[in-house]
Motif scaffolding. Sequence first.
Motif, mmCIF file in Angstrom:
data_model
loop_
_atom_site.group_PDB
_atom_site.id
_atom_site.type_symbol
_atom_site.label_atom_id
_atom_site.label_comp_id
_atom_site.label_asym_id
_atom_site.label_seq_id
_atom_site.Cartn_x
_atom_site.Cartn_y
_atom_site.Cartn_z
ATOM 1 N N LYS A 1 -12.463 8.645 -1.819
ATOM 2 C CA LYS A 1 -11.103 8.107 -1.844
ATOM 3 C C LYS A 1 -11.092 6.870 -2.736
ATOM 4 N N LEU B 1 0.843 -1.181 0.000
ATOM 5 C CA LEU B 1 0.000 0.000 0.000
ATOM 6 C C LEU B 1 0.888 1.245 0.000
ATOM 7 N N TYR C 1 -12.449 2.261 1.067
ATOM 8 C CA TYR C 1 -12.368 3.100 -0.131
ATOM 9 C C TYR C 1 -13.732 3.182 -0.804
ATOM 10 N N TYR D 1 -6.562 9.537 -3.860
ATOM 11 C CA TYR D 1 -6.288 8.140 -4.204
ATOM 12 C C TYR D 1 -5.066 7.624 -3.461
ATOM 13 N N ASP D 2 -5.022 6.320 -3.293
ATOM 14 C CA ASP D 2 -3.833 5.588 -2.850
ATOM 15 C C ASP D 2 -3.546 4.515 -3.895
ATOM 16 N N TYR D 3 -2.338 3.958 -3.853
ATOM 17 C CA TYR D 3 -1.975 2.854 -4.732
ATOM 18 C C TYR D 3 -1.831 1.562 -3.936
ATOM 19 N N ARG E 1 -4.280 13.401 -1.130
ATOM 20 C CA ARG E 1 -4.790 13.178 -2.472
ATOM 21 C C ARG E 1 -6.021 12.278 -2.423
ATOM 22 N N LEU F 1 -8.921 3.620 -4.549
ATOM 23 C CA LEU F 1 -7.758 2.742 -4.483
ATOM 24 C C LEU F 1 -7.392 2.327 -5.906
ATOM 25 N N GLU G 1 0.391 4.988 0.268
ATOM 26 C CA GLU G 1 -0.606 5.997 0.592
ATOM 27 C C GLU G 1 -0.162 7.370 0.090
ATOM 28 N N GLN G 2 -1.113 8.124 -0.436
ATOM 29 C CA GLN G 2 -0.859 9.448 -0.999
ATOM 30 C C GLN G 2 -1.586 10.484 -0.138
ATOM 31 N N GLU G 3 -0.884 10.980 0.850
ATOM 32 C CA GLU G 3 -1.500 11.896 1.798
ATOM 33 C C GLU G 3 -1.980 13.169 1.097
#
Length: 466
Positions: free
Chosen positions: A434, A319, A355, A327-329, A325, A436, A321-323
């Motif tokens: 949010k 994981l 998500y 989205y996360d990957y 933003r 994913l 995480e994109q603080e």
Amino acid sequence: MDTYKKDYEDSIAYLYGLQKYGIKLGLENTIRLLSLLNNPQNSFRSIHIAGTNGKGSTAAMIASILRAAGFRVGLFTSPHLVSFTERIRVDNVEIREAEVAELTREIRNIIPASQPSPAAIQDMDQTTIRGQQPFLPTFFEFVTALGFLYFKRKGVEWAVVETGMGGRLDATNILTPAVSVITHTSYDHREFLGQTLREISGEKAGIIKEGVPVVSSAQEAEVIEVIAEKAAEMGSSLHVYGKDFFSDPGNIDMHGITFSYEGKERMNGLRISLTGLHQVENASVAIRATELCMGKGAVPSYAVREGLAHAQWPGRLELIEQEGRAYDYLIDGAHNPSASKALADSLQKYFIPFYDKVVLIMGVMADKDMEAMMKPLLPLASEVIFTAPEYERAASPVRLAEYAKAQGFSARVKDSVKASMELARELTGKGPQKTLIVITGSFYTIGEAKISLGHECSAQSLAGLR
């Protein structure tokens, strides 16, 4: 370009150039090459790991436990995600590029020195020629020798070694380990290992050595039967997850797992930063392997807790995480149907509840069972993007989209991993939702994704994935 950097790039180009000789299953070249290097594999004790899924995670956890016990530990794995140097580590530090160049040069210089001259060959009879004719190692044979020589030079006490493919005829099978490990085994590499599960299992079980204990993940009945037959033939004790040792999962979330283990002793409150129920089994297999090393002077039990807590293995339910933003990957190297099923199960249980939607990016190799890989994942995604990593074996994204359409799912197509990630970000939308973004299908695909996310690599970095 710095001289050392050029030397490294030249060495990598040479190594990847060996791939034109294909994959050669068999130990003849490896035995010959390692003998020229004075058999460095005899300088350390080892744990040898075969299987279809879970090899890398299990290897990383075993190595981390051994390090926590105070040993100098080598880790040999494949494929890499971003840089060739990921394949060879000592105490979790990757081999330096300058060391790759130095060792490659040294081994290259030894190989031609071992060849008989053309004049000498003319004077030999045919039997002698067959025994002494010039040879050129394959990519994986050369890299195996390089890794073992590096471990010797670095004073490694224990090496955790993952097979490249199969087991019986894999270059790493030159080892006589303290423990053999076989993780979950399923259909893969049929063109090399056989068309049936029994044939494939037989190749994996080929790492079992006389009198060396074997640890196995839970397997289908047919697989266990093959492993048990081989273990009995070799006089090796067999330890199977769910029968001879057990785990009790506690809390599992997207950031890790807390669980209990029951084997030679019971250990409660163990923690790993990897997630997914399958990682509880991999961790338990790792513990059992190190338990069996204890009688050989390896691991005290207190090292298990610390080792598991610090174990890391990128590209497996990773994981990012994109603080700040939308989205996360989530990056996972699921590259066969059973791995895709494990990814789908983990998504449903540990990620999707947190998500609002999932955007799925898939890039798959053309020789895989593409439809079976898609089946558990497509229903979980709000948007699907098919792509292709820069590799000749990659399946056409258009072809993947056709498969998806036949199963009742629509999909978008992008011709590069980077472009597919850009599109996925556009599809996340704006507002409080949010998303994913799940990237999967091949180690090639997730390797390129990590490069797009800023992970450094050499110009040749992805060419040698295996």
